[in-house]
Design a protein around this motif. Structure first.
Motif, PDB file in Angstrom:
ATOM      1  N   THR A  44      27.092  -6.815 -31.428  1.00  0.00           N
ATOM      2  CA  THR A  44      25.562  -6.658 -30.075  1.00  0.00           C
ATOM      3  C   THR A  44      24.470  -5.641 -31.264  1.00  0.00           C
ATOM      4  O   THR A  44      24.356  -4.745 -32.015  1.00  0.00           O
ATOM      5  CB  THR A  44      25.994  -5.954 -29.189  1.00  0.00           C
ATOM      6  OG1 THR A  44      26.721  -4.349 -29.884  1.00  0.00           O
ATOM      7  CG2 THR A  44      27.839  -6.452 -28.032  1.00  0.00           C
ATOM      8  N   SER A  70      25.035  -5.089 -24.821  1.00  0.00           N
ATOM      9  CA  SER A  70      26.291  -4.133 -24.938  1.00  0.00           C
ATOM     10  C   SER A  70      27.011  -4.025 -23.193  1.00  0.00           C
ATOM     11  O   SER A  70      28.063  -3.644 -23.138  1.00  0.00           O
ATOM     12  CB  SER A  70      26.421  -3.213 -25.672  1.00  0.00           C
ATOM     13  OG  SER A  70      25.500  -3.109 -25.112  1.00  0.00           O
ATOM     14  N   ASN A  99      27.778  -3.414 -36.029  1.00  0.00           N
ATOM     15  CA  ASN A  99      27.836  -3.398 -34.230  1.00  0.00           C
ATOM     16  C   ASN A  99      28.639  -4.276 -33.810  1.00  0.00           C
ATOM     17  O   ASN A  99      28.758  -5.010 -32.904  1.00  0.00           O
ATOM     18  CB  ASN A  99      25.927  -3.918 -34.062  1.00  0.00           C
ATOM     19  CG  ASN A  99      25.942  -5.487 -34.920  1.00  0.00           C
ATOM     20  OD1 ASN A  99      27.378  -5.346 -35.165  1.00  0.00           O
ATOM     21  ND2 ASN A  99      25.079  -5.685 -34.703  1.00  0.00           N
ATOM     22  N   THR A 127      32.623  -0.177 -31.165  1.00  0.00           N
ATOM     23  CA  THR A 127      32.162   1.337 -30.659  1.00  0.00           C
ATOM     24  C   THR A 127      33.745   2.146 -30.718  1.00  0.00           C
ATOM     25  O   THR A 127      34.565   1.684 -30.548  1.00  0.00           O
ATOM     26  CB  THR A 127      32.337   0.187 -28.913  1.00  0.00           C
ATOM     27  OG1 THR A 127      31.132  -0.407 -29.117  1.00  0.00           O
ATOM     28  CG2 THR A 127      31.286   2.610 -28.482  1.00  0.00           C
TER      29      THR A 127
END
Length: 179
Positions: free
Chosen positions: A37, A43, A146, A149
């Motif tokens: 993302t 996202s 990216n 997370t």
């Protein structure tokens, strides 16, 4: 502790090295892998399955070259024309270049994160945390890439930043004028 090769001769910490560092300093964290993302909007579907406050992160510089990393809650509106008045920059802010981002944070555009200060051994980047983000017990950031997370407690984030030598400033960032 340098693992992956970045731009030129800059070596950057890998996500796995970041996780090891967090464990070494006693910061609990949880990571979820997902498709890449590049923006907050991209996202939004991924965030629904990850608890805690999600972030947007801006790598900025002022006219004298001072570097700033601002982390705010994902949908917090920020008036960049006024932000320098609050954070102490000398004049209006602009975005740092991808080369500066790689050099100082060890990340590429779309992966800006407070975890990047682990690469800032010279302590050139001033870290600003928005107070709205820091009201949440759990906060989430990309772990240098990216495609993942990582969530941790706000106290864990503060412990991490301080362990790297970056004493963060927590403040209210200026909102854009109402229309």
């Amino acid at each position: 502790m340098r693992g992956i090769v970045g731009a030129g001769d800059i070596l950057a910490v890998s996500p796995q090295e970041l996780f090891s560092y967090l464990e070494t300093i006693g910061v609990h964290h949880e990571t979820v892998e997902h498709p890449a993302t590049f923006t907050v909007a991209e996202s939004s579907d991924i965030k629904t399955d990850i608890p805690g406050a999600h972030s947007k992160n801006l790598f900025l510089k002022d006219k004298k070259g001072q570097l700033f990393l601002i982390s705010a809650k994902d949908h917090t509106p920020i008036n960049l024309k006024k932000t320098h008045e609050v954070i102490g920059g000398s004049g209006r802010l602009s975005f740092g270049s991808p080369e500066q981002m790689m050099h100082f944070l060890g990340v590429l555009p779309g992966s800006v994160t407070p975890f990047g200060v682990l690469n800032d051994k010279e302590l050139k980047v001033k870290v600003i945390l928005d107070s709205q983000l820091m009201q949440h017990e759990r906060v989430n950031f990309h772990p240098l890439v990216n495609t993942m997370t990582t969530g941790l407690s706000r106290d864990g984030l503060l412990a991490f930043l301080r362990a790297t030598g970056h004493e963060p400033e927590i403040m209210d960032l200026p909102a854009p004028p109402a229309e």
